[in-house]
Each structure stands twice: as C-alpha cells, then as structure tokens.
Design a protein around this motif. Structure first.
Motif, short mmCIF file in Angstrom:
data_model
loop_
_atom_site.label_atom_id
_atom_site.label_comp_id
_atom_site.label_asym_id
_atom_site.label_seq_id
_atom_site.Cartn_x
_atom_site.Cartn_y
_atom_site.Cartn_z
N LEU A 100 0.84 -1.20 0.00
CA LEU A 100 0.00 0.00 0.00
C LEU A 100 0.87 1.25 0.00
O LEU A 100 0.61 2.21 -0.74
CB LEU A 100 -0.93 -0.01 1.21
CG LEU A 100 -1.86 1.19 1.35
CD1 LEU A 100 -2.74 1.36 0.11
CD2 LEU A 100 -2.72 1.05 2.60
N ARG A 101 1.92 1.24 0.82
CA ARG A 101 2.83 2.38 0.87
C ARG A 101 3.46 2.63 -0.51
O ARG A 101 3.53 3.77 -0.98
CB ARG A 101 3.92 2.13 1.91
CG ARG A 101 4.92 3.28 2.05
CD ARG A 101 5.86 3.07 3.22
NE ARG A 101 6.66 1.87 3.06
CZ ARG A 101 6.53 0.77 3.80
NH1 ARG A 101 5.62 0.70 4.76
NH2 ARG A 101 7.31 -0.27 3.59
N ALA A 109 -2.93 1.91 14.16
CA ALA A 109 -1.64 2.56 14.37
C ALA A 109 -0.81 2.56 13.10
O ALA A 109 -0.19 3.57 12.73
CB ALA A 109 -0.89 1.87 15.51
N THR A 110 -0.78 1.42 12.41
CA THR A 110 0.02 1.35 11.18
C THR A 110 -0.56 2.24 10.09
O THR A 110 0.18 2.92 9.37
CB THR A 110 0.09 -0.11 10.69
OG1 THR A 110 0.70 -0.91 11.71
CG2 THR A 110 0.92 -0.21 9.43
N LEU A 111 -1.89 2.27 9.98
CA LEU A 111 -2.50 3.12 8.96
C LEU A 111 -2.25 4.60 9.25
O LEU A 111 -1.96 5.38 8.34
CB LEU A 111 -3.99 2.84 8.86
CG LEU A 111 -4.73 3.66 7.79
CD1 LEU A 111 -4.12 3.46 6.41
CD2 LEU A 111 -6.21 3.30 7.77
N LEU A 112 -2.35 5.00 10.50
CA LEU A 112 -2.09 6.40 10.85
C LEU A 112 -0.64 6.78 10.54
O LEU A 112 -0.38 7.89 10.05
CB LEU A 112 -2.41 6.63 12.32
CG LEU A 112 -3.89 6.69 12.69
CD1 LEU A 112 -4.07 6.69 14.20
CD2 LEU A 112 -4.56 7.92 12.07
N ALA A 113 0.28 5.89 10.82
CA ALA A 113 1.68 6.16 10.51
C ALA A 113 1.88 6.29 9.00
O ALA A 113 2.63 7.16 8.53
CB ALA A 113 2.57 5.06 11.06
N LEU A 114 1.20 5.45 8.23
CA LEU A 114 1.29 5.52 6.78
C LEU A 114 0.71 6.84 6.27
O LEU A 114 1.30 7.51 5.42
CB LEU A 114 0.55 4.33 6.16
CG LEU A 114 0.52 4.26 4.64
CD1 LEU A 114 1.92 4.14 4.07
CD2 LEU A 114 -0.35 3.09 4.19
N ALA A 115 -0.46 7.20 6.79
CA ALA A 115 -1.09 8.45 6.36
C ALA A 115 -0.22 9.66 6.65
O ALA A 115 -0.17 10.61 5.87
CB ALA A 115 -2.46 8.59 7.03
N ALA A 116 0.49 9.62 7.77
CA ALA A 116 1.35 10.75 8.14
C ALA A 116 2.50 10.93 7.15
O ALA A 116 3.02 12.04 6.98
CB ALA A 116 1.89 10.55 9.55
N ARG A 117 2.91 9.84 6.48
CA ARG A 117 4.01 9.93 5.51
C ARG A 117 3.58 10.56 4.20
O ARG A 117 4.43 10.98 3.40
CB ARG A 117 4.57 8.53 5.23
CG ARG A 117 5.26 7.88 6.42
CD ARG A 117 5.90 6.58 6.02
NE ARG A 117 6.88 6.75 4.93
CZ ARG A 117 7.67 5.78 4.49
NH1 ARG A 117 7.60 4.58 5.03
NH2 ARG A 117 8.54 6.01 3.52
N PHE A 173 -6.51 9.94 3.39
CA PHE A 173 -6.80 8.56 3.76
C PHE A 173 -8.15 8.48 4.46
O PHE A 173 -8.54 9.38 5.21
CB PHE A 173 -5.72 8.01 4.70
CG PHE A 173 -4.45 7.64 3.99
CD1 PHE A 173 -4.17 6.32 3.68
CD2 PHE A 173 -3.53 8.61 3.62
CE1 PHE A 173 -3.00 5.96 3.02
CE2 PHE A 173 -2.36 8.28 2.96
CZ PHE A 173 -2.09 6.96 2.66
N ALA A 174 -8.84 7.37 4.23
CA ALA A 174 -10.11 7.10 4.90
C ALA A 174 -10.23 5.60 5.10
O ALA A 174 -9.55 4.81 4.41
CB ALA A 174 -11.29 7.63 4.09
N VAL A 175 -11.08 5.20 6.02
CA VAL A 175 -11.32 3.79 6.26
C VAL A 175 -12.77 3.47 5.95
O VAL A 175 -13.64 4.33 6.01
CB VAL A 175 -10.97 3.38 7.72
CG1 VAL A 175 -9.49 3.60 7.99
CG2 VAL A 175 -11.82 4.14 8.72
N ALA A 176 -13.01 2.21 5.62
CA ALA A 176 -14.37 1.74 5.34
C ALA A 176 -14.49 0.31 5.81
O ALA A 176 -13.51 -0.42 5.87
CB ALA A 176 -14.66 1.85 3.84
#
Length: 199
Positions: free
Chosen positions: A120-121, A145-153, A159-162
């Motif tokens: 994804l990254r 936590a991993t998704l938030l870290a990815l979004a911050a990069r 980014f959104a979740v579903a």
C-alpha cells in the motif's frame, strides 16, 4: 423482486445469470442503489450456504466488472486508490465502490484483497492518489496505528477507512459508513475541488 432474481440464480449456481442481472439492474438504477438495496441484502441472506454464497459473490463481482468495463476509456485518471487491509479477503465492497466511481467518470486503482502495508505504501508513493480508502471487514484485520503512521508519511493523500472492522475508526481519519458516503467523499477530491469538512 429484484433481490429474488439474484437469489434464484445463485441457488441454481448460475453465476452468469447473476452477473447479467446485476449489470441490468445497475444500468437501470445505478451502482450504489443496487449494491445497497439488492446485492448486500442478498449476500447476507445466503450467509452459511457456502456454494450459494460463492456463486452469488462471483456473479456479483462479474456483474460489477461488466458495469465498469465500458467506462474505463472515459475516466479522468486514477484518482482513488482502493485496498483491503492485510489479511482482509473481502474485496467485493471495494469493487462495488470502483464501479460506482466509474459511473462518475472517476478512475480507481484497485489493489484488492489482503494488501500488505508495504505494498500500500509503495502504491501511494507511485500513484499519488487524491484519496486512499482501506477496507476492513473484521476487527482482527484493522491496524489503526500502522495506517495512521502511513497516512502521516503522505500528507498529500487523503486517507479514509471503510468497513465494519474499523470500529472505532482511527483518530483523525474519516470512516465511510456506506458506498454513498464513499462516492461523495471521493468526488470533490477527484474533481479538483476542496473536499467538504465531513465525509
């Protein structure tokens, strides 16, 4: 009546008829409405009957492909990236969203099921989408936590979740509760207009 047509074809393991029915209904009523009012209730109705569930899922997936295919040559570009969380195998809702976005002439890059965070990254880095949506069906596949870290990069990508697996949603990321919400969230970004404050 419409749902019954799908169920009868699925019970006969007739994926071709399921696909044709989905395509006809979506051509007449739109992807989001048919997905929400016909396909999802039908899929819930057959849960537990593995053969029928697979026939229905495969037929719906093929029907979505039939709906989307003619629009591939008439889209702006790949604005929206769609991916399932790692270990998440349920990608059909993202296929429905891709078809609904194609209706609006908005292109997608659909990574599909069980996408590792590294993949994804890399995809976000290479395609620079305006929006990236990550689907999780079960809480065990969501990793806030991993998704938030990815979004911050990638501050340039929204980014959104579903999916029900994101409950509660990661802090600061929109949780798209329906296909209609997801389409509305993607349209302003893809069209180059400032997004609304709320998804």
């Amino acid at each position: 009546m419409q749902r019954q047509r799908l169920l009868e074809a699925a019970r006969s393991l007739d994926t071709g008829t399921v696909a044709r029915t989905v395509r006809e209904l979506m051509d007449d009523h739109g992807v989001a409405e048919v997905w929400t009012r016909v396909c999802v209730p039908a899929l819930h109705h057959v849960t537990g009957d593995v053969a029928v569930e697979h026939a229905l899922s495969q037929g719906v997936a093929h029907g979505l492909d039939l709906v989307s295919a003619p629009r591939h040559d008439d889209i702006r570009t790949n604005h929206v990236l769609l991916a399932c969380a790692p270990r998440e195998a349920h990608s059909l809702p993202l296929r429905a969203l891709a078809a609904a976005l194609f209706e609006r002439r908005i292109g997608t890059f659909l990574l599909g099921a069980e996408v590792p965070w590294s993949a994804l990254r890399a995809a976000v880095h290479r395609t620079v989408p305006g929006t990236a949506i990550v689907w999780s069906q079960q809480p065990g596949t969501a990793d806030p936590a991993t998704l938030l870290a990815l979004a911050a990069r990638f501050p340039g990508t929204r980014f959104a979740v579903a999916g029900p697996g994101w409950d509660p949603a990661p802090a600061g990321l929109p949780h798209l509760a329906s296909i209609e919400d997801a389409v509305s969230a993607c349209v302003p970004v893809a069209a180059g207009r400032p997004p609304d404050a709320d998804w």
